[in-house]
Write a protein that holds these residues in place. Structure first.
Motif, PDB file in Angstrom:
ATOM      1  N   PRO A   5      40.402  50.132  36.451  1.00 55.82           N
ATOM      2  CA  PRO A   5      39.094  51.674  37.285  1.00 55.82           C
ATOM      3  C   PRO A   5      41.082  52.023  36.440  1.00 55.82           C
ATOM      4  O   PRO A   5      40.147  54.058  37.025  1.00 55.82           O
ATOM      5  CB  PRO A   5      39.575  50.921  38.966  1.00 55.82           C
ATOM      6  N   ALA A   6      41.984  51.676  36.260  1.00 57.06           N
ATOM      7  CA  ALA A   6      42.727  52.771  35.633  1.00 57.06           C
ATOM      8  C   ALA A   6      42.908  52.447  34.016  1.00 57.06           C
ATOM      9  O   ALA A   6      42.955  54.051  34.192  1.00 57.06           O
ATOM     10  CB  ALA A   6      43.758  51.936  36.206  1.00 57.06           C
ATOM     11  N   CYS A   7      42.255  52.104  33.601  1.00 61.87           N
ATOM     12  CA  CYS A   7      42.329  52.298  31.827  1.00 61.87           C
ATOM     13  C   CYS A   7      40.888  52.470  31.888  1.00 61.87           C
ATOM     14  O   CYS A   7      40.476  52.947  30.362  1.00 61.87           O
ATOM     15  CB  CYS A   7      43.215  51.558  31.378  1.00 61.87           C
ATOM     16  N   ASP A   8      40.117  52.010  32.281  1.00 61.23           N
ATOM     17  CA  ASP A   8      38.659  52.211  31.976  1.00 61.23           C
ATOM     18  C   ASP A   8      37.417  50.885  30.947  1.00 61.23           C
ATOM     19  O   ASP A   8      36.940  51.302  30.164  1.00 61.23           O
ATOM     20  CB  ASP A   8      37.727  53.370  30.964  1.00 61.23           C
ATOM     21  N   LEU A   9      38.874  49.915  30.737  1.00 60.79           N
ATOM     22  CA  LEU A   9      38.343  49.359  29.625  1.00 60.79           C
ATOM     23  C   LEU A   9      37.597  48.056  30.698  1.00 60.79           C
ATOM     24  O   LEU A   9      37.554  48.007  32.075  1.00 60.79           O
ATOM     25  CB  LEU A   9      39.621  47.932  29.105  1.00 60.79           C
ATOM     26  N   VAL A  10      36.264  47.442  29.464  1.00 57.86           N
ATOM     27  CA  VAL A  10      35.827  46.121  30.288  1.00 57.86           C
ATOM     28  C   VAL A  10      35.843  45.283  29.566  1.00 57.86           C
ATOM     29  O   VAL A  10      35.916  45.561  28.289  1.00 57.86           O
ATOM     30  CB  VAL A  10      33.298  47.351  29.948  1.00 57.86           C
ATOM     31  N   TYR A  11      36.075  44.073  30.398  1.00 57.70           N
ATOM     32  CA  TYR A  11      36.374  43.096  30.005  1.00 57.70           C
ATOM     33  C   TYR A  11      36.290  41.800  30.244  1.00 57.70           C
ATOM     34  O   TYR A  11      35.340  42.195  32.038  1.00 57.70           O
ATOM     35  CB  TYR A  11      38.302  43.047  29.464  1.00 57.70           C
ATOM     36  N   VAL A  12      36.425  40.836  29.475  1.00 59.85           N
ATOM     37  CA  VAL A  12      35.812  39.086  30.768  1.00 59.85           C
ATOM     38  C   VAL A  12      36.775  38.873  31.379  1.00 59.85           C
ATOM     39  O   VAL A  12      38.127  39.180  30.423  1.00 59.85           O
ATOM     40  CB  VAL A  12      35.680  38.207  28.710  1.00 59.85           C
ATOM     41  N   ASP A  13      37.372  38.198  32.371  1.00 56.32           N
ATOM     42  CA  ASP A  13      38.213  38.109  32.551  1.00 56.32           C
ATOM     43  C   ASP A  13      38.584  36.720  33.007  1.00 56.32           C
ATOM     44  O   ASP A  13      39.632  36.105  33.146  1.00 56.32           O
ATOM     45  CB  ASP A  13      37.883  38.834  34.292  1.00 56.32           C
ATOM     46  N   ARG A  14      38.127  35.959  32.598  1.00 54.72           N
ATOM     47  CA  ARG A  14      38.138  34.816  31.999  1.00 54.72           C
ATOM     48  C   ARG A  14      37.800  33.982  30.554  1.00 54.72           C
ATOM     49  O   ARG A  14      37.182  33.402  30.073  1.00 54.72           O
ATOM     50  CB  ARG A  14      37.767  33.622  33.032  1.00 54.72           C
ATOM     51  N   PHE A 123      39.814  47.164  12.113  1.00 59.59           N
ATOM     52  CA  PHE A 123      38.302  47.522  12.542  1.00 59.59           C
ATOM     53  C   PHE A 123      37.266  46.390  13.046  1.00 59.59           C
ATOM     54  O   PHE A 123      36.829  45.793  12.359  1.00 59.59           O
ATOM     55  CB  PHE A 123      37.773  48.211  10.853  1.00 59.59           C
ATOM     56  N   MET A 124      36.342  47.198  14.634  1.00 57.86           N
ATOM     57  CA  MET A 124      35.508  46.203  15.105  1.00 57.86           C
ATOM     58  C   MET A 124      36.230  44.636  14.999  1.00 57.86           C
ATOM     59  O   MET A 124      35.118  43.445  15.144  1.00 57.86           O
ATOM     60  CB  MET A 124      33.473  45.860  13.566  1.00 57.86           C
ATOM     61  N   THR A 125      37.384  44.653  15.032  1.00 53.51           N
ATOM     62  CA  THR A 125      37.393  43.186  15.690  1.00 53.51           C
ATOM     63  C   THR A 125      38.719  43.097  17.177  1.00 53.51           C
ATOM     64  O   THR A 125      38.123  42.183  17.885  1.00 53.51           O
ATOM     65  CB  THR A 125      39.324  43.353  14.729  1.00 53.51           C
ATOM     66  N   LEU A 126      38.570  44.342  18.215  1.00 50.45           N
ATOM     67  CA  LEU A 126      39.858  44.204  18.639  1.00 50.45           C
ATOM     68  C   LEU A 126      39.188  43.890  20.108  1.00 50.45           C
ATOM     69  O   LEU A 126      39.256  43.272  20.722  1.00 50.45           O
ATOM     70  CB  LEU A 126      40.251  45.281  19.024  1.00 50.45           C
ATOM     71  N   GLU A 127      37.663  44.198  19.967  1.00 45.96           N
ATOM     72  CA  GLU A 127      36.669  43.691  21.096  1.00 45.96           C
ATOM     73  C   GLU A 127      36.640  41.781  20.731  1.00 45.96           C
ATOM     74  O   GLU A 127      36.425  41.080  21.873  1.00 45.96           O
ATOM     75  CB  GLU A 127      34.497  43.818  20.838  1.00 45.96           C
ATOM     76  N   HIS A 128      36.723  41.440  20.041  1.00 49.03           N
ATOM     77  CA  HIS A 128      36.668  39.702  20.223  1.00 49.03           C
ATOM     78  C   HIS A 128      38.354  39.296  20.651  1.00 49.03           C
ATOM     79  O   HIS A 128      38.028  38.161  20.131  1.00 49.03           O
ATOM     80  CB  HIS A 128      36.337  39.909  18.204  1.00 49.03           C
ATOM     81  N   VAL A 129      39.221  40.321  20.688  1.00 50.78           N
ATOM     82  CA  VAL A 129      40.708  38.985  20.954  1.00 50.78           C
ATOM     83  C   VAL A 129      41.214  38.930  22.341  1.00 50.78           C
ATOM     84  O   VAL A 129      40.017  39.468  22.704  1.00 50.78           O
ATOM     85  CB  VAL A 129      41.875  40.005  19.910  1.00 50.78           C
ATOM     86  N   ARG A 130      41.633  38.197  22.497  1.00 47.88           N
ATOM     87  CA  ARG A 130      41.945  37.676  23.889  1.00 47.88           C
ATOM     88  C   ARG A 130      42.273  38.512  24.912  1.00 47.88           C
ATOM     89  O   ARG A 130      42.265  39.388  25.869  1.00 47.88           O
ATOM     90  CB  ARG A 130      43.311  36.503  24.386  1.00 47.88           C
ATOM     91  N   GLU A 131      43.826  39.914  23.878  1.00 49.54           N
ATOM     92  CA  GLU A 131      44.692  40.265  24.533  1.00 49.54           C
ATOM     93  C   GLU A 131      45.151  41.524  23.615  1.00 49.54           C
ATOM     94  O   GLU A 131      45.510  41.249  22.768  1.00 49.54           O
ATOM     95  CB  GLU A 131      45.844  39.617  25.004  1.00 49.54           C
ATOM     96  N   PRO A 132      43.902  42.589  23.609  1.00 50.07           N
ATOM     97  CA  PRO A 132      44.092  43.704  22.855  1.00 50.07           C
ATOM     98  C   PRO A 132      45.608  44.679  23.152  1.00 50.07           C
ATOM     99  O   PRO A 132      45.646  44.659  21.837  1.00 50.07           O
ATOM    100  CB  PRO A 132      43.260  45.206  22.972  1.00 50.07           C
ATOM    101  N   THR A 181      36.732  55.565  24.518  1.00 46.10           N
ATOM    102  CA  THR A 181      37.340  56.751  24.295  1.00 46.10           C
ATOM    103  C   THR A 181      39.035  56.731  24.626  1.00 46.10           C
ATOM    104  O   THR A 181      40.216  56.511  24.613  1.00 46.10           O
ATOM    105  CB  THR A 181      37.141  58.466  23.760  1.00 46.10           C
ATOM    106  N   ARG A 182      38.594  56.687  26.421  1.00 48.40           N
ATOM    107  CA  ARG A 182      39.786  56.756  27.711  1.00 48.40           C
ATOM    108  C   ARG A 182      40.440  55.263  27.434  1.00 48.40           C
ATOM    109  O   ARG A 182      41.910  55.371  26.963  1.00 48.40           O
ATOM    110  CB  ARG A 182      39.360  57.171  28.803  1.00 48.40           C
ATOM    111  N   SER A 183      39.772  54.345  27.590  1.00 47.90           N
ATOM    112  CA  SER A 183      40.380  52.550  27.335  1.00 47.90           C
ATOM    113  C   SER A 183      41.732  52.901  25.571  1.00 47.90           C
ATOM    114  O   SER A 183      42.189  52.235  25.840  1.00 47.90           O
ATOM    115  CB  SER A 183      39.551  51.492  28.047  1.00 47.90           C
ATOM    116  N   ILE A 184      40.836  52.900  24.763  1.00 50.92           N
ATOM    117  CA  ILE A 184      41.897  52.479  23.764  1.00 50.92           C
ATOM    118  C   ILE A 184      42.328  54.046  23.726  1.00 50.92           C
ATOM    119  O   ILE A 184      43.905  53.865  23.427  1.00 50.92           O
ATOM    120  CB  ILE A 184      40.905  53.134  22.314  1.00 50.92           C
ATOM    121  N   GLU A 185      42.252  55.311  23.612  1.00 50.53           N
ATOM    122  CA  GLU A 185      43.633  56.202  24.153  1.00 50.53           C
ATOM    123  C   GLU A 185      44.980  55.278  24.901  1.00 50.53           C
ATOM    124  O   GLU A 185      45.976  55.114  25.017  1.00 50.53           O
ATOM    125  CB  GLU A 185      43.115  57.133  24.558  1.00 50.53           C
TER     126      GLU A 185
END
Length: 254
Positions: A5-14, A123-132, A181-185
């Motif tokens: 809710p703070a940064c708008d990122l959607v992520y896998v919690d485990r 490029f098109m890689t941050l989606e694939h990592v555990r901790e951006p 856009t909000r979460s990457i910023e």
């Protein structure tokens, strides 16, 4: 997946372990040479505004694939280029002249000297990592003062991705993060970058590739691809906004 809710990122919690990810991407197949060439051309165009204030010395690409974008960086005038790539198949598909530029493995900050790069791209890689955030923090440590970090990510809040919903290609088992856009910023801000900008990114690919991405039944998709090929249109390049964002920020000067 959950939403912050703070940064708008959607992520896998485990998420899976770093070791598990390394093993999966090490064994990944590679079959997208045409699309990689098209993407590299588009990336070279989109980073032009970043280059004006940079020394064209040393550049790193995280998730370099076959290293085709490294060729673009050399053409732009960078003296030294380096790529890191976990997929053995992608590296094997690289032409011989890139062999000395590409390192096989997962990006690890300690493999490089601090403040040794003028530009780092992901490029098109941050989606694939555990901790951006870990990636962005490592990058700023490796950049020289005034150096730039550039990313391209999917935007789950874009019109096209909201219209497609669960049929969107960004809903993928390999994606542990979905940005807006909000979460990457927010990522760039929280890790210390300045002069941050994020905007929609236009992709340019062949009709063959766009048809393959389309959320159509396999039979319809196959028929469309056959028709395009038979009339000689499958290779035509089309530019389209499909819900991606380019973002960049700079390491503060000393």
């Amino acid at each position: 997946m959950v939403q912050c809710p703070a940064c708008d990122l959607v992520y896998v919690d485990r998420p899976p372990s770093q070791q598990a990810l390394a093993e999966v991407y090490h064994a990944a197949d590679y079959d997208s040479s045409e699309e990689a060439d098209d993407a590299a051309t588009a990336y070279a165009r989109v980073i032009q505004p970043v280059l004006g204030g940079l020394r064209l010395g040393r550049a790193l690409e995280i998730g370099t694939g076959t290293g085709v974008f490294l060729d673009k960086l050399k053409e732009m005038g960078f003296d030294n280029v380096v790529g890191i790539e976990p997929s053995t198949a992608a590296i094997a598909a690289a032409p011989p002249h890139r062999n000395g530029w590409i390192r096989e493995g997962i990006f690890v900050e300690s493999d490089y000297e601090p403040e040794s790069f003028d530009l780092i791209c992901c490029f098109m890689t941050l989606e694939h990592v555990r901790e951006p955030k870990e990636i962005a923090s490592s990058v700023i440590n490796l950049l020289k003062p005034g150096g730039a970090f550039v990313t391209v990510t999917h935007d789950y809040r874009s019109v096209v991705n909201r219209l497609m919903g669960r049929r969107s290609p960004i809903i993928d088992i390999e994606h542990m993060q979905l940005f807006s856009t909000r979460s990457i910023e927010a990522l760039f801000t929280r890790t210390g970058y300045t002069d941050i900008r994020a905007r929609p990114f236009i992709n340019r690919y062949s009709l063959r590739y766009w048809t393959r991405l389309a959320p159509l039944p396999s039979g319809v998709k196959g028929l469309a691809q056959n028709v395009l090929s038979s009339v000689g249109l499958s290779g035509i390049k089309i530019s389209m906004n499909v819900g991606n964002t380019v973002a960049f920020g700079f390491k503060p000067p000393k």
